[in-house]
Design a protein around this motif. Structure first.
Motif, PDB file in Angstrom:
ATOM      1  N   TYR A 199       0.790  -1.073   0.209  1.00 49.87           N
ATOM      2  CA  TYR A 199      -0.101  -0.067  -0.076  1.00 49.87           C
ATOM      3  C   TYR A 199       0.860   1.276  -0.206  1.00 49.87           C
ATOM      4  CZ  TYR A 199       0.730   0.485   5.080  1.00 49.87           C
ATOM      5  OH  TYR A 199       1.472   0.790   6.428  1.00 49.87           O
ATOM      6  N   GLY A 200       0.294   2.309  -0.318  1.00 50.39           N
ATOM      7  CA  GLY A 200       0.834   3.512  -0.264  1.00 50.39           C
ATOM      8  C   GLY A 200      -0.045   4.719   0.286  1.00 50.39           C
ATOM      9  N   SER A 201       0.539   5.365   1.155  1.00 50.13           N
ATOM     10  CA  SER A 201      -0.303   6.238   1.812  1.00 50.13           C
ATOM     11  C   SER A 201       0.522   7.700   2.260  1.00 50.13           C
ATOM     12  CB  SER A 201      -0.900   5.606   3.329  1.00 50.13           C
ATOM     13  OG  SER A 201       0.307   5.394   3.944  1.00 50.13           O
ATOM     14  N   LEU A 202      -0.112   8.516   2.701  1.00 51.47           N
ATOM     15  CA  LEU A 202       0.241  10.081   2.969  1.00 51.47           C
ATOM     16  C   LEU A 202       0.073  10.301   4.315  1.00 51.47           C
ATOM     17  CD1 LEU A 202      -1.040  11.867  -0.178  1.00 51.47           C
ATOM     18  CD2 LEU A 202       1.405  11.197   0.111  1.00 51.47           C
ATOM     19  N   LEU A 203       1.206  10.916   5.197  1.00 52.25           N
ATOM     20  CA  LEU A 203       1.098  11.634   6.261  1.00 52.25           C
ATOM     21  C   LEU A 203       0.883  13.039   6.205  1.00 52.25           C
ATOM     22  CD1 LEU A 203       1.286  11.467   9.393  1.00 52.25           C
ATOM     23  CD2 LEU A 203       3.852  11.718   9.160  1.00 52.25           C
ATOM     24  N   ILE A 204      -0.431  13.465   6.374  1.00 56.40           N
ATOM     25  CA  ILE A 204      -0.849  14.731   6.298  1.00 56.40           C
ATOM     26  C   ILE A 204      -1.102  15.491   7.672  1.00 56.40           C
ATOM     27  CG2 ILE A 204      -2.754  16.486   5.415  1.00 56.40           C
ATOM     28  CD1 ILE A 204      -3.029  14.321   3.028  1.00 56.40           C
ATOM     29  N   THR A 205      -0.689  16.709   7.974  1.00 58.54           N
ATOM     30  CA  THR A 205      -1.097  17.405   9.269  1.00 58.54           C
ATOM     31  C   THR A 205      -1.675  18.834   9.029  1.00 58.54           C
ATOM     32  OG1 THR A 205       1.128  18.346   9.085  1.00 58.54           O
ATOM     33  CG2 THR A 205       1.054  16.413  10.274  1.00 58.54           C
ATOM     34  N   ASP A 206      -1.894  19.395  10.127  1.00 55.56           N
ATOM     35  CA  ASP A 206      -2.415  20.686  10.018  1.00 55.56           C
ATOM     36  C   ASP A 206      -1.432  21.843  10.550  1.00 55.56           C
ATOM     37  OD1 ASP A 206      -2.531  20.515  12.864  1.00 55.56           O
ATOM     38  OD2 ASP A 206      -4.733  20.954  13.054  1.00 55.56           O
ATOM     39  N   ASP A 223     -15.188  -0.459   8.390  1.00 58.41           N
ATOM     40  CA  ASP A 223     -14.759  -1.026   9.647  1.00 58.41           C
ATOM     41  C   ASP A 223     -14.488   0.399  10.627  1.00 58.41           C
ATOM     42  OD1 ASP A 223     -13.677  -1.862  12.129  1.00 58.41           O
ATOM     43  OD2 ASP A 223     -11.826  -2.459  11.429  1.00 58.41           O
ATOM     44  N   PRO A 224     -15.722   0.827  11.192  1.00 55.11           N
ATOM     45  CA  PRO A 224     -15.758   1.963  11.948  1.00 55.11           C
ATOM     46  C   PRO A 224     -14.781   2.166  13.053  1.00 55.11           C
ATOM     47  CG  PRO A 224     -17.975   1.167  11.751  1.00 55.11           C
ATOM     48  CD  PRO A 224     -16.878   0.111  11.361  1.00 55.11           C
ATOM     49  N   ALA A 225     -13.833   1.148  13.375  1.00 51.52           N
ATOM     50  CA  ALA A 225     -12.899   1.246  14.644  1.00 51.52           C
ATOM     51  C   ALA A 225     -11.611   1.575  13.902  1.00 51.52           C
ATOM     52  CB  ALA A 225     -12.981   0.003  15.211  1.00 51.52           C
ATOM     53  N   ALA A 226     -11.515   1.609  12.610  1.00 54.80           N
ATOM     54  CA  ALA A 226     -10.320   1.823  11.811  1.00 54.80           C
ATOM     55  C   ALA A 226     -10.355   3.148  11.468  1.00 54.80           C
ATOM     56  CB  ALA A 226      -9.911   0.680  10.737  1.00 54.80           C
ATOM     57  N   TRP A 227      -8.990   3.951  11.802  1.00 53.27           N
ATOM     58  CA  TRP A 227      -8.679   5.266  11.359  1.00 53.27           C
ATOM     59  C   TRP A 227      -7.364   5.141  10.683  1.00 53.27           C
ATOM     60  CZ3 TRP A 227     -11.537   9.914  11.942  1.00 53.27           C
ATOM     61  CH2 TRP A 227     -12.461   9.746  12.949  1.00 53.27           C
ATOM     62  N   ASN A 228      -7.369   5.741   9.285  1.00 58.48           N
ATOM     63  CA  ASN A 228      -6.206   5.476   8.588  1.00 58.48           C
ATOM     64  C   ASN A 228      -5.598   6.716   7.938  1.00 58.48           C
ATOM     65  OD1 ASN A 228      -6.150   2.409   8.518  1.00 58.48           O
ATOM     66  ND2 ASN A 228      -8.001   2.650   7.679  1.00 58.48           N
ATOM     67  N   PHE A 229      -4.419   6.639   7.421  1.00 56.12           N
ATOM     68  CA  PHE A 229      -4.058   7.704   6.728  1.00 56.12           C
ATOM     69  C   PHE A 229      -4.568   7.803   5.210  1.00 56.12           C
ATOM     70  CE2 PHE A 229       0.267   6.941   8.762  1.00 56.12           C
ATOM     71  CZ  PHE A 229       0.032   7.810   9.932  1.00 56.12           C
ATOM     72  N   PRO A 230      -4.836   8.762   4.407  1.00 56.82           N
ATOM     73  CA  PRO A 230      -5.343   8.742   2.988  1.00 56.82           C
ATOM     74  C   PRO A 230      -4.154   7.555   2.210  1.00 56.82           C
ATOM     75  CG  PRO A 230      -5.261  10.796   3.861  1.00 56.82           C
ATOM     76  CD  PRO A 230      -4.569  10.239   4.810  1.00 56.82           C
ATOM     77  N   GLY A 231      -4.912   6.821   1.484  1.00 56.66           N
ATOM     78  CA  GLY A 231      -4.086   6.073   0.541  1.00 56.66           C
ATOM     79  C   GLY A 231      -4.462   4.682   0.115  1.00 56.66           C
ATOM     80  N   GLY A 232      -3.989   3.808  -0.201  1.00 55.94           N
ATOM     81  CA  GLY A 232      -4.667   2.489  -0.478  1.00 55.94           C
ATOM     82  C   GLY A 232      -3.949   1.638  -1.051  1.00 55.94           C
ATOM     83  N   ASP A 233      -4.196   0.364  -1.458  1.00 56.12           N
ATOM     84  CA  ASP A 233      -3.405  -0.902  -1.816  1.00 56.12           C
ATOM     85  C   ASP A 233      -3.173  -0.569  -3.254  1.00 56.12           C
ATOM     86  OD1 ASP A 233      -3.888  -2.232   0.431  1.00 56.12           O
ATOM     87  OD2 ASP A 233      -5.493  -3.441  -0.470  1.00 56.12           O
ATOM     88  N   VAL A 234      -1.796  -1.101  -3.722  1.00 57.82           N
ATOM     89  CA  VAL A 234      -1.228  -0.764  -4.888  1.00 57.82           C
ATOM     90  C   VAL A 234      -1.629  -1.905  -6.079  1.00 57.82           C
ATOM     91  CG1 VAL A 234       0.909  -0.397  -6.090  1.00 57.82           C
ATOM     92  CG2 VAL A 234       0.868   0.352  -3.806  1.00 57.82           C
TER      93      VAL A 234
END
Length: 462
Positions: free
Chosen positions: A170-177, A190-201
């Protein structure tokens, strides 16, 4: 599974004009099937292994099976991809032939096509080192295959890949404010899961391109336009390898890239895809702990450590023994029975705001626990420590996740601690006065250990 469509696209990029297929058929005795082209056909009387061109709309494996059936009458033979052969055909076109191989019993009947010589000498089973007249390219392929098959345990790449634990990538992005809080997206599935933006390659895509494309689908923001300078650098933050587990039974290899900072006006333009995510939020690393499942929180802490380091880190999950921590808590005592305490700032989004705590902090780069402890004490109290020992009793359930707890005894007690660039105050406090301060509950667990260690008559060291 081999993605021949990707291999075909790569071939086109190299100037290949046609895709061919070839099949090296072996019998149980290890002999190679060679067939001779008919006198009226192109390349008359040339000996070759079966093959042909891939037809329009046909997959490469299907083309190989068809060419084998048309040329020899053999059907249903399991074929394994072995290698490729590049050549120029009689029309001057560059051809890439994907070569497969398969095994049939000795004496299997062969039915030749009209393109090949139908007399009884129209096909032969021959040793790889005794081939009839054939092209240099085909001879190279057959001799190569013969050498490889003589190596104990060798299998064609197509068969070998079926034995390899192929990870999901997978590839994802670390984004901050602007305040350094991290963007998380809440999964619809899966409402219990919080993820970075991205997905499977997917096939033919790279981890970075995947991260960028999926982030746009998930947030509605084209980050290449929103944060062009950051995205153009393609800064890799971390590579994370996760072993297969009961929850996800294949290995996973993740690439996390820097997605930059989103200002308030950019955040206001986020539009989630409800099929994928129901909510987004920016939270501090401390506050994400109460929202994320433990393994996701551990991954977040690992990624943030890599981001702070400024250089990409290779990380493993589960972490190797001795590397499974992300923070340290350091109890520093002196010969007078005092404990070094630090008054934390009272602001939201940080652990124990407004409390007196021992010195502690997050791990940096690839530091060991001892290296992290020495640095934190130096930065927060201007004190040098050396002889560090882990506290022996368990601290799980005491509000110290991913934390290594260490103890040091000061020998330079004549030097007063000086406050560093964090917190409001730092001082040595007698152990019996520590409970009178506003302190975290875990101190009740550790103070008796420290008191015992400070008692010279106890005979016990921590």
């Amino acid at each position: 599974m081999i993605d021949f469509e990707v291999l075909t696209e790569l071939a086109a990029g190299e100037g290949i004009e046609r895709i061919g297929v070839g099949i090296v058929v072996r019998d149980a005795s290890g002999r190679i099937l060679m067939i001779r082209r008919a006198p009226h056909d192109v390349l008359p009387t040339l000996w070759e292994y079966p093959g042909g061109y891939r037809e329009e709309g046909e997959t490469v494996p299907a083309g190989a099976a068809r060419a084998l059936a048309e040329g020899t009458g053999l059907t249903g033979l399991p074929l394994e991809y072995a290698r490729h052969l590049d050549f120029t055909d009689q029309h001057g076109r560059r051809v890439r032939q994907f070569v497969f191989t398969g095994v049939v019993p000795d004496g299997t009947p062969i039915t030749l096509s009209h393109d090949h010589d139908h007399d009884r000498d129209g096909h032969r089973w021959t040793a790889a080192d005794a081939l009839p007249p054939t092209s240099d390219g085909r001879r190279t392929v057959i001799e190569w295959l013969g050498r490889q098959l003589s190596i104990p345990g060798w299998r064609p790449v197509g068969a070998h890949l079926t034995t390899v634990a192929r990870p999901t990538t997978y590839g994802s992005l670390l984004i901050t404010d602007p305040r350094g809080r991290i963007l998380g997206l809440r999964s619809t599935v899966d409402p219990a899961a919080w993820n970075f933006p991205g997905g499977d390659v997917g096939s033919g895509r790279t981890p970075f391109a995947t991260a960028l494309t999926e982030a746009e689908k998930q947030t509605g923001l084209d980050l290449a336009a929103e944060n062009p300078e950051v995205i153009a650098r393609r800064r890799l933050v971390a590579v994370i390898h996760e072993q297969a587990g009961a929850r996800y039974p294949v290995p996973v290899c993740g690439y996390v890239f820097d997605g930059g900072v989103l200002a308030p006006d950019q955040q206001a333009r986020i539009r989630l895809d409800p099929a994928e995510h129901t909510e987004f939020r920016f939270e501090t690393a401390h506050d994400w702990r109460s929202l994320m499942e433990p393994d996701h929180y551990h991954r977040l802490r690992q990624v943030l450590r890599a981001h702070r380091s400024g250089v990409p880190l290779y990380l493993e999950r589960p972490a190797p023994e001795g590397d499974d921590f992300e923070g340290v808590l350091v109890f520093v005592t002196d010969s007078a029975g005092r404990l070094l305490m630090h008054l934390r700032e009272d602001r939201p989004g940080m652990p124990w705001p407004g409390y007196w705590t021992p010195i502690g902090g997050w791990r940096e780069g690839d530091e060991s626990a001892r290296e992290s402890a020495v640095r934190e004490v130096r930065e927060e109290a201007s004190i040098e420590i050396g002889d560090l020992r882990p506290l022996p009793d368990p601290h799980h359930g005491l509000g110290l996740p991913l934390t290594r707890v260490l103890h040091a005894v000061r020998t330079d007690s004549g030097t007063d601690p000086r406050l560093g660039d964090e917190g409001l105050a730092v001082r040595m406090v007698p152990l019996d006065e520590v409970p009178l301060l506003k302190v975290p509950p875990y101190l009740r667990h550790y103070l008796p250990l420290l008191a015992t260690a400070a008692d010279p008559t106890s005979g016990r060291t921590v």
